[in-house]
Design a protein around this motif. Structure first.
Motif, PDB file in Angstrom:
ATOM      1  N   SER A 200       0.938  -1.265   0.002  1.00 42.72           N
ATOM      2  CA  SER A 200       0.143   0.121   0.117  1.00 42.72           C
ATOM      3  C   SER A 200       0.929   1.414  -0.032  1.00 42.72           C
ATOM      4  N   TRP A 201       0.187   2.424  -0.609  1.00 40.67           N
ATOM      5  CA  TRP A 201       0.919   3.787  -0.731  1.00 40.67           C
ATOM      6  C   TRP A 201      -0.272   4.669   0.035  1.00 40.67           C
ATOM      7  N   PHE A 202       0.265   5.625   0.580  1.00 41.44           N
ATOM      8  CA  PHE A 202      -0.688   6.918   1.341  1.00 41.44           C
ATOM      9  C   PHE A 202      -0.494   8.196   0.657  1.00 41.44           C
ATOM     10  N   VAL A 203      -1.257   8.852   0.638  1.00 43.62           N
ATOM     11  CA  VAL A 203      -1.137  10.293   0.505  1.00 43.62           C
ATOM     12  C   VAL A 203      -2.338  11.181   1.070  1.00 43.62           C
ATOM     13  N   TYR A 204      -2.113  12.323   1.579  1.00 39.21           N
ATOM     14  CA  TYR A 204      -2.969  12.997   2.549  1.00 39.21           C
ATOM     15  C   TYR A 204      -2.753  14.428   2.791  1.00 39.21           C
ATOM     16  N   GLY A 205      -3.565  15.155   3.066  1.00 40.56           N
ATOM     17  CA  GLY A 205      -3.258  16.552   3.543  1.00 40.56           C
ATOM     18  C   GLY A 205      -3.270  16.605   4.852  1.00 40.56           C
ATOM     19  N   ASP A 206      -2.539  17.871   5.557  1.00 37.16           N
ATOM     20  CA  ASP A 206      -2.048  18.177   6.681  1.00 37.16           C
ATOM     21  C   ASP A 206      -3.258  18.760   7.408  1.00 37.16           C
ATOM     22  N   ILE A 211     -10.961  13.323   8.133  1.00 40.72           N
ATOM     23  CA  ILE A 211     -10.180  12.411   8.669  1.00 40.72           C
ATOM     24  C   ILE A 211      -9.055  13.095   9.286  1.00 40.72           C
ATOM     25  N   PRO A 212      -8.650  13.129  10.783  1.00 42.23           N
ATOM     26  CA  PRO A 212      -7.548  13.988  11.263  1.00 42.23           C
ATOM     27  C   PRO A 212      -6.205  13.335  10.719  1.00 42.23           C
ATOM     28  N   VAL A 230       2.398  13.610   2.623  1.00 42.55           N
ATOM     29  CA  VAL A 230       1.714  14.513   3.110  1.00 42.55           C
ATOM     30  C   VAL A 230       1.695  15.929   2.419  1.00 42.55           C
ATOM     31  N   VAL A 231       0.963  16.247   1.978  1.00 38.87           N
ATOM     32  CA  VAL A 231       0.717  17.638   1.262  1.00 38.87           C
ATOM     33  C   VAL A 231       0.367  18.436   2.175  1.00 38.87           C
ATOM     34  N   PRO A 232       1.425  19.529   2.240  1.00 44.49           N
ATOM     35  CA  PRO A 232       1.081  20.716   3.048  1.00 44.49           C
ATOM     36  C   PRO A 232      -0.169  21.730   2.760  1.00 44.49           C
ATOM     37  N   GLY A 233      -0.907  21.937   3.744  1.00 40.06           N
ATOM     38  CA  GLY A 233      -2.045  22.795   3.462  1.00 40.06           C
ATOM     39  C   GLY A 233      -3.318  22.301   2.790  1.00 40.06           C
ATOM     40  N   ALA A 234      -3.102  20.667   2.476  1.00 38.31           N
ATOM     41  CA  ALA A 234      -4.132  20.123   1.552  1.00 38.31           C
ATOM     42  C   ALA A 234      -5.670  19.748   2.451  1.00 38.31           C
ATOM     43  N   SER A 235      -6.513  19.873   1.910  1.00 40.12           N
ATOM     44  CA  SER A 235      -7.959  19.521   2.554  1.00 40.12           C
ATOM     45  C   SER A 235      -8.232  18.052   2.346  1.00 40.12           C
ATOM     46  N   HIS A 236      -9.301  17.660   2.899  1.00 43.95           N
ATOM     47  CA  HIS A 236      -9.933  16.313   2.546  1.00 43.95           C
ATOM     48  C   HIS A 236      -9.590  15.876   0.967  1.00 43.95           C
ATOM     49  N   VAL A 237     -10.133  16.590   0.165  1.00 45.65           N
ATOM     50  CA  VAL A 237     -10.085  16.159  -1.328  1.00 45.65           C
ATOM     51  C   VAL A 237      -8.654  16.774  -1.754  1.00 45.65           C
TER      52      VAL A 237
END
Length: 259
Positions: A200-206, A211-212, A230-237
């Motif tokens: 698996s691979w993961f990407v999300y915004g801080d 989802i915290p 982890v993308v700085p400033g990114a929202s849930h979308v």
């Protein structure tokens, strides 16, 4: 001499066909989450298609983890190529369920998504760490004739809650076209997780307010993520506001899983 040349030509063709088969790109299957639809992948799809990947964006029913997982499982079974399965938000629960038992699924990519273990629910995971502000932004549940209820985000609160780093006009369109999820789906325990046997691979915004980030980081670490972005400033979308790093990670998962 003609026979020899014909034989050499055939051998070359077979070698070329074999090399082509080995380098063929996998099919990318994208599964959206709650309060969204398959168009939320448009920016990512454009990049993937430009880079030569076949792509299928699933219309996730958003009715139940087991039912939605079976729906995606049936689609996977119809695809003759290797598959990279990608889920956003609740779609992560669906790919965790739907990938199970399919040898052609070579990688799982979680995009601001749940990666539940057996028996866990999306609702419980979103509350495992402080930071989710989703609850107060939900509209009154829509009662269903067959029992249960559908959940929506209040349109006036959709932009700040769900898509804070997306332009106001686009966020308004997303709010109007959001797909509801059943209350039961968010509280349904997950089955045996596919991420225990598929990389698996993961990407999300801080700045995810659904989802915290701590919960997303916890799930990525537990799943032994091959790479976590982890993308700085990114929202849930994050796939809407930052399609480039999302597509890049999907392509990276595709390449690494083919080795």
């Amino acid at each position: 001499m003609k026979t020899l040349l014909a034989g050499l030509a055939l051998a070359a063709a077979l070698i070329g066909a074999d090399a082509s088969a080995q380098t063929a790109k996998p099919t990318i299957v994208l599964v959206h989450g709650a309060f969204a639809d398959s168009t939320s992948w448009n920016g990512v799809i454009e990049i993937l298609q430009e880079d030569g990947y076949p792509v299928v964006a699933v219309a996730n029913p958003l009715r139940s983890v087991s039912g939605d997982g079976a729906y995606v499982s049936d689609l996977i079974a119809s695809i003759p190529t290797p598959v990279v399965l990608v889920g956003h938000s609740y779609g992560g629960s669906v790919i965790t369920e739907g990938a199970r038992g399919h040898d052609n699924v070579k990688a799982l990519v979680y995009v601001a998504a749940f990666a539940p273990d057996a028996g866990e629910t999306a609702a419980a995971l979103s509350g495992k760490f402080p930071g989710s502000t989703l609850g107060p932004t939900l509209a009154p549940p829509v009662k269903l004739a067959g029992g249960g209820a559908d959940l929506y985000i209040q349109p006036a609160k959709f932009h700040a809650q769900f898509a804070a780093d997306v332009g106001a006009r686009n966020a308004a369109l997303m709010a109007a076209t959001q797909r509801p999820i059943t209350e039961a789906a968010l509280n349904e325990p997950s089955g045996a997780p596919a991420w225990k046997t598929i990389p698996s691979w993961f990407v999300y915004g801080d700045q995810d307010r659904n989802i915290p980030a701590k919960a997303l980081g916890f799930m990525a670490k537990r799943a032994k993520s091959k790479q976590t972005v982890v993308v700085p400033g990114a929202s849930h979308v994050v796939m809407v506001s930052h399609p480039e790093p999302v597509a890049k990670l999907i392509e990276q998962a595709s390449g690494e899983s083919a080795r």
